[in-house]
Every structure is written in C-alpha cells, then in structure tokens.
Design a protein around this motif. Sequence first.
Motif, PDB file in Angstrom:
ATOM      1  N   ASN A   1     -12.601   2.094   0.863  1.00  5.52           N
ATOM      2  CA  ASN A   1     -11.410   2.450   1.689  1.00  5.52           C
ATOM      3  C   ASN A   1     -10.587   1.436   1.919  1.00  5.52           C
ATOM      4  OD1 ASN A   1     -12.755   0.647   3.423  1.00  5.52           O
ATOM      5  ND2 ASN A   1     -14.536   2.033   3.739  1.00  5.52           N
ATOM      6  N   GLU A   2      -9.598   1.450   2.904  1.00  4.69           N
ATOM      7  CA  GLU A   2      -8.780   0.652   2.926  1.00  4.69           C
ATOM      8  C   GLU A   2      -9.232  -0.639   3.661  1.00  4.69           C
ATOM      9  OE1 GLU A   2      -4.750   0.366   5.716  1.00  4.69           O
ATOM     10  OE2 GLU A   2      -5.212   2.272   5.047  1.00  4.69           O
TER      11      GLU A   2
ATOM     12  N   ALA B   1      -6.255   8.915   0.175  1.00  8.45           N
ATOM     13  CA  ALA B   1      -6.963   9.608   1.385  1.00  8.45           C
ATOM     14  C   ALA B   1      -6.316  10.909   1.552  1.00  8.45           C
ATOM     15  CB  ALA B   1      -7.218   8.717   2.316  1.00  8.45           C
TER      16      ALA B   1
ATOM     17  N   VAL C   1       1.009  -1.169   0.014  1.00  6.17           N
ATOM     18  CA  VAL C   1       0.044   0.042   0.146  1.00  6.17           C
ATOM     19  C   VAL C   1       0.804   1.229   0.048  1.00  6.17           C
ATOM     20  CG1 VAL C   1      -1.649   1.259   1.135  1.00  6.17           C
ATOM     21  CG2 VAL C   1      -1.632  -1.254   1.246  1.00  6.17           C
TER      22      VAL C   1
ATOM     23  N   ASP D   1      -3.456   4.407  -1.874  1.00  8.01           N
ATOM     24  CA  ASP D   1      -4.538   5.032  -0.712  1.00  8.01           C
ATOM     25  C   ASP D   1      -4.402   6.492  -0.943  1.00  8.01           C
ATOM     26  OD1 ASP D   1      -5.988   6.086   1.074  1.00  8.01           O
ATOM     27  OD2 ASP D   1      -4.935   4.511   2.724  1.00  8.01           O
TER      28      ASP D   1
ATOM     29  N   GLN E   1       0.811   5.362   0.302  1.00  9.02           N
ATOM     30  CA  GLN E   1      -0.148   6.328   0.757  1.00  9.02           C
ATOM     31  C   GLN E   1       0.564   7.674   0.588  1.00  9.02           C
ATOM     32  OE1 GLN E   1      -0.191   4.863   4.811  1.00  9.02           O
ATOM     33  NE2 GLN E   1      -2.377   4.636   4.613  1.00  9.02           N
TER      34      GLN E   1
ATOM     35  N   CYS F   1      -7.604   3.210  -3.577  1.00 10.26           N
ATOM     36  CA  CYS F   1      -8.656   3.401  -2.486  1.00 10.26           C
ATOM     37  C   CYS F   1      -8.753   4.642  -1.883  1.00 10.26           C
ATOM     38  CB  CYS F   1      -8.488   2.266  -1.702  1.00 10.26           C
ATOM     39  SG  CYS F   1      -7.089   2.613  -0.382  1.00 10.26           S
ATOM     40  N   SER F   2      -9.836   5.017  -1.124  1.00 12.89           N
ATOM     41  CA  SER F   2      -9.990   6.130  -0.390  1.00 12.89           C
ATOM     42  C   SER F   2      -9.853   7.394  -0.930  1.00 12.89           C
ATOM     43  CB  SER F   2      -9.058   6.088   0.895  1.00 12.89           C
ATOM     44  OG  SER F   2      -9.028   4.959   1.767  1.00 12.89           O
TER      45      SER F   2
END
Length: 109
Positions: A102-103, A48, A12, A46, A14, A78-79
């Motif tokens: 989401n995660e 987010a 993942v 991710d 981020q 995601c997110s």
Amino acid sequence: MQAVLQYPKIAVIQPKGCLNAANALEFERDLTTGLATNDISILVVDLAAVESLDSAGLMALLSAHKLALSLGRSFRLCSVAPSIKIIFELTQLDRVFEILENEIDFSTI
C-alpha cells in the motif's frame, strides 16, 4: 484519468478505471513525463483505483520500468488489487516489478 502526488524525490501516479488499449498511450506518456522530471528518483504507480488491466496497459508499465532503469531511477507499483495482481503473477511480471502492499509502505523509502 489520474492524479499525480508529489513527495520529496517521489512522484505517485494514481490511474483510475481501466488501463487498456484505449488509453495506454496516454498512460505511458504520463509515466514517461513523471520519470523525466529531474528531481524525481522514485516513481510509484498506485493501482488501487484500477479496475482492469490488459496487455496494452502491461506494456505501458513495462516500458516505463525499462525507462526508469535506463535513467537510474526506481519504478514501483503499490496497492494492487487481487484481481489485478493475478495478472502480474500469471505473466510472472511480479518478479519484474517491485510491488508494495500500500501507499504507506513507500513512505519509509
């Protein structure tokens, strides 16, 4: 710029802040490194903490997606915040990328 979390066979990434021309090459390099790891079958980005995304950031994601396909690996997002998701919808890239809410969604992969 970003954290990399490891799950069994899943990496993942981020990213934080802006994904734009100023950092797109570094971001793409991180994505390529994640995909090139032999014990990884799924790379999840991710989004987010991403505040903005320009065409260079989109190209980095597309390039990584293409590499994942050529390596037989899965590439997912995601997110994705609504302000970023609209970019994927307007460019119709929401049809190209698998986008998880989401995660937690990818923990059942």
